[in-house]
Design an enzyme around this catalytic site. Structure first.
Site, short mmCIF file in Angstrom:
data_model
loop_
_atom_site.label_atom_id
_atom_site.label_comp_id
_atom_site.label_asym_id
_atom_site.label_seq_id
_atom_site.Cartn_x
_atom_site.Cartn_y
_atom_site.Cartn_z
CG ASN A 289 -1.68 1.26 1.43
OD1 ASN A 289 -1.85 2.03 0.48
ND2 ASN A 289 -2.15 1.50 2.64
CE LYS B 152 0.45 3.53 4.82
NZ LYS B 152 0.35 3.69 6.25
CG HIS C 43 -5.53 1.90 5.31
ND1 HIS C 43 -5.06 2.86 6.17
CD2 HIS C 43 -4.51 1.03 5.12
CE1 HIS C 43 -3.79 2.59 6.47
NE2 HIS C 43 -3.44 1.49 5.84
CD GLU D 167 -2.64 5.62 6.76
OE1 GLU D 167 -2.66 5.69 5.52
OE2 GLU D 167 -1.69 5.12 7.40
CD GLU E 3 -3.26 -2.55 7.43
OE1 GLU E 3 -2.16 -2.77 6.93
OE2 GLU E 3 -3.92 -1.54 7.19
N GLY F 196 2.90 2.29 10.66
CA GLY F 196 3.83 3.39 10.45
C GLY F 196 4.56 3.82 11.71
CB SER G 173 5.69 -1.71 11.83
OG SER G 173 5.29 -0.37 12.03
C1 PEP Z 1 -0.48 0.16 6.04
O1 PEP Z 1 -0.55 1.33 5.74
O2 PEP Z 1 -1.39 -0.61 5.68
C2 PEP Z 1 0.66 -0.30 6.81
C3 PEP Z 1 0.61 -1.48 7.35
O3 PEP Z 1 1.71 0.57 6.95
P1 PEP Z 1 3.17 0.25 7.59
O4 PEP Z 1 3.62 -1.06 6.99
O5 PEP Z 1 4.03 1.38 7.15
O6 PEP Z 1 2.99 0.16 9.05
#
Ligand code: PEP
Length: 249
Positions: A9, A11, A94, A96, A166, A172, A212
């Site tokens: 992803n 973003k 997601h 976000e 998630e 992040g 992460s």
């Molecule tokens: C995500 O945005 O779905 C995500 C898991 O980000 P990150 O791997 O940077 O934590």
């Protein structure tokens, strides 16, 4: 057998030139046959990415879409538009989108319906905030997110559904759920699907972990019995780290 999946992803990262640099490098890679690889560039790079990867075993996903098929929704993109540029997979819900764009369960249920009506595959994201986990509300929160946004779909529709767990506190932040925490939640999600549908569906749906995931922790997380891969943010932006994760099974 469930599908192993690694989805990147991006973003709001990578303009067209940066996308092209990524693709040039990605096309030199050899992909393992037992892993479905997906990338989710921003809207502006979707058509180019689709054309560029036509001959490669990589699925192109969108990061979002509108719940209506067309109309006066300035700034939005429909399922039909995505399909017209070769995109039949979409990430929905997601964290976000939920946090910054107020996407709640009922809106997501509409988006899920629209995606399925348009014969798209969806990656449905769920995850608790740190406060939920501290208060030990994380299981009920996940149950609620699934009940509100996804558990109205038909049994047949599950063919086109991937779930991404998630935990928001791990996205992040560099902080990952431990492999045990991931496994515990994935097992719980499968139990909920079994209770609301049946064991066949529960065993068949791929459940990805996101938060992460990096080259040095992917193997341990993907090694958990109910973890079928990852939704990767930061570490998907460079081909080298993305491919290490793709090869971590
Ligand atoms: C995500 O945005 O779905 C995500 C898991 O980000 P990150 O791997 O940077 O934590």
């Amino acid at each position: 057998m469930r599908k192993n999946i690694v989805a990147g992803n991006w973003k709001m990262n990578n303009d067209l030139a940066e996308t092209e640099m990524f693709l040039v490098d990605l096309k030199k890679q050899v992909f393992p046959e037992d892993v479905a690889v997906m990338v989710a560039p921003p809207f502006t790079s979707l058509h180019h990415t689709f054309n560029s990867l036509r001959e490669h075993p990589v699925t192109i996903a969108a990061q979002n879409m509108h719940q209506s098929n067309e109309g006066a929704f300035t700034g939005e993109v429909s399922a039909k538009m995505l399909k017209s540029v070769g995109v039949s997979t979409v990430i929905l819900g997601h964290s976000e989108r939920r946090a910054f764009f107020n996407e709640d369960g009922s809106l997501l249920a509409e988006k899920v319906n629209t995606a399925l009506e348009n014969k798209m595959t969806l990656i449905f994201c769920i995850g608790e905030e740190l406060a939920d986990r501290k208060a030990e509300n994380h299981f009920s929160l996940i149950n609620r997110q699934l009940s509100e946004g996804l558990f109205h779909i038909s049994e047949a529709a599950w063919e086109n559904v991937i779930i991404a767990y998630e935990p928001v506190w791990a996205i992040g932040t560099g902080e990952t759920a431990s492999p045990e925490q991931a496994q515990e939640m994935h097992q719980y999600i499968r139990k909920l699907i079994n209770e609301n549908y049946n064991e066949t569906i529960a065993k068949k749906v791929s459940i990805l972990y996101g938060g992460s995931v990096k080259p040095d922790n992917a193997a341990e997380i993907f090694g958990q019995a109910d973890v079928d891969g990852g939704l990767i943010g930061g570490a998907s932006l460079k081909v080298a780290s993305f491919m290490k994760i793709v090869n971590a099974f």
